[in-house]
Scaffold this active site. Structure first.
Site, PDB file in Angstrom:
ATOM      1  CE  LYS A 173      30.299  -9.422 -16.557  1.00  0.00           C
ATOM      2  NZ  LYS A 173      30.992  -8.124 -16.811  1.00  0.00           N
ATOM      3  CE1 TYR A 201      28.027  -7.875 -14.425  1.00  0.00           C
ATOM      4  CE2 TYR A 201      28.428  -5.619 -15.105  1.00  0.00           C
ATOM      5  CZ  TYR A 201      28.801  -6.741 -14.386  1.00  0.00           C
ATOM      6  OH  TYR A 201      29.940  -6.722 -13.630  1.00  0.00           O
TER       7      TYR A 201
END
Length: 312
Positions: A167, A138
Site C-alpha cells: 500500500k 504499508y
C-alpha cells in the site's frame, strides 16, 4: 504465495467508542462494518490508523479484530492492520488476525527510533513468518517517518515469499509503476492517497484503500465502476466533485473527521480516544456542508450521498 482477491475499493472503518465509558463499542463496530459490506465495498480493512489501533489495549485490539471479521463473515476479503512499535506485539497481532479469519495482514513501519534497513528487514520478515497469510507492506512516511522506496520494497518481496502486496500512500504516482516493474508484476500495488485515486488505477494499482466509504460509499464505488468500465471522463468528474471532501477528512485527521461525519448521519461511533479530540464545531459545520453538497450533487441522481440503508 498468491495474494487474495483484493481489488477495487478497500474500506477502512473507524473503531467506535462509547461516549459514556470510552470503551470500544463492539455493537456499533458490527453495524459499521455491516454497512460497508452491504454498500458494496470490495474489501474491509479494520485496525488501520483510521481505526485508532495505536490507542487500543491488546485485549481491545483482539476484540475489535474478532468483531470486525465476524461482521464481515467472509462476504468480502479482509486486511487487518497489525502494526505496533515492537516486533513481538506485531507478530502476536498477526497470529490473532490469522486465527480470526483474516484474508491478509497489513504492516506499517511504526517506529520511534529511526530503524536501519537491516532492522526493518528483520521486523517485516518476522511478522511475515508468523502466519501463512499474505502480507501487505504499508508505506506512509507522513505518519511513520520511514519512506520505503520502491527498490527497498521490491528487494524485501524477493526475500519474503508471502509479502505480495504494498500500500503506497505518498501520492507519488510514479511509484505504482516502479513497484510493478521492479517486482516484475509479482507485487500487487494499492493506493492509500485519496486525491490520486484515478491516477493510481491508471498506473496499475489494484485497489484504493480509503476511509471515505464510511461516509460516502456510493461515490467511491461509482468512481471505481466508471474507471473500470472505461468511462474516464465520468470518473474524472466524480473525483473532482469528491476532492474537497476527500482532502477535508485527511487534513482534519481521519478518526476525528469520519466519526464527526457518522454523527451527522445519525450513525453514532462515539468520540475518538484521547489524546485525540472530537472535531470542533466550525470544521463539523464545514463537513456537513460537504456531505450535503455531495448528497445534492447531480452526479448522484438525487440519491443521498453515501447513506446506506438502515441496518435490520
Amino acid at each position: 504465495m498468491p495474494a487474495p482477491a483484493l481489488k477495487g475499493v478497500i474500506a477502512y472503518p473507524v473503531t467506535p467508542f462509547s461516549p459514556e465509558t470510552g470503551e470500544a463499542d463492539l455493537p456499533a463496530l458490527t453495524r459499521l462494518v455491516g454497512d460497508l459490506v452491504e454498500a458494496g465495498s470490495h474489501a474491509v480493512a479494520p485496525l488501520g490508523s483510521t481505526g485508532e489501533s495505536a490507542y487500543l489495549r491488546e485485549t481491545e485490539w483482539d476484540a475489535v479484530c474478532e468483531t470486525a471479521l465476524h461482521a464481515v463473515a467472509g462476504r468480502v476479503p479482509t486486511v487487518v492492520g497489525v502494526s505496533h512499535w515492537s516486533t513481538e506485539t506485531t507478530v502476536r497481532r498477526a497470529r490473532v488476525a490469522a486465527r480470526s479469519g483474516a484474508s491478509a495482514v497489513m504492516v506499517l513501519a511504526q517506529t520511534y527510533w529511526k530503524l536501519t534497513e537491516d532492522e526493518l528487514a528483520r521486523h517485516f520478515t518476522a511478522v511475515a513468518a508468523a502466519t501463512d497469510l499474505p502480507v501487505m507492506l504499508y508505506n506512509n512516511p507522513g505518519t511513520s517517518g520511514v519512506d520505503l522506496r520502491p527498490e527497498t520494497v521490491a528487494a524485501l518481496a524477493r526475500k519474503i515469499p508471502n509479502l505480495t502486496m504494498v500500500k503506497e500512500s505518498t501520492g507519488d504516482v510514479a511509484r505504482f509503476r516502479a513497484l510493478l516493474d521492479l517486482s516484475d508484476g509479482a507485487l500487487s500495488v494499492y493506493n492509500g492517497n485519496n486525491p490520486v485515486a484515478l491516477d493510481a488505477f491508471r498506473s496499475g494499482a489494484a485497489g484504493w484503500c480509503t476511509a471515505a466509504p464510511c461516509l460516502v460509499p456510493d461515490w467511491c464505488l461509482a468512481l471505481h465502476a466508471a474507471e473500470r468500465s472505461g468511462e474516464h471522463a465520468h470518473a474524472d468528474a466524480l473525483l473532482e466533485a469528491m476532492l474537497p471532501f476527500l482532502r477535508f477528512i485527511v487534513e482534519h485527521g481521519l478518526p476525528r473527521a469520519v466519526k464527526a461525519g457518522l454523527e451527522l448521519q445519525d450513525r453514532h461511533a462515539g468520540p475518538p480516544r484521547p489524546p485525540l479530540l472530537p472535531l470542533p464545531p466550525a470544521p463539523s459545520a464545514r463537513l456537513r456542508e460537504l456531505l450535503d453538497g455531495l448528497a445534492r450533487h447531480p452526479l448522484t441522481g438525487g440519491r443521498a450521498a453515501g447513506r446506506p440503508a438502515p441496518a435490520v
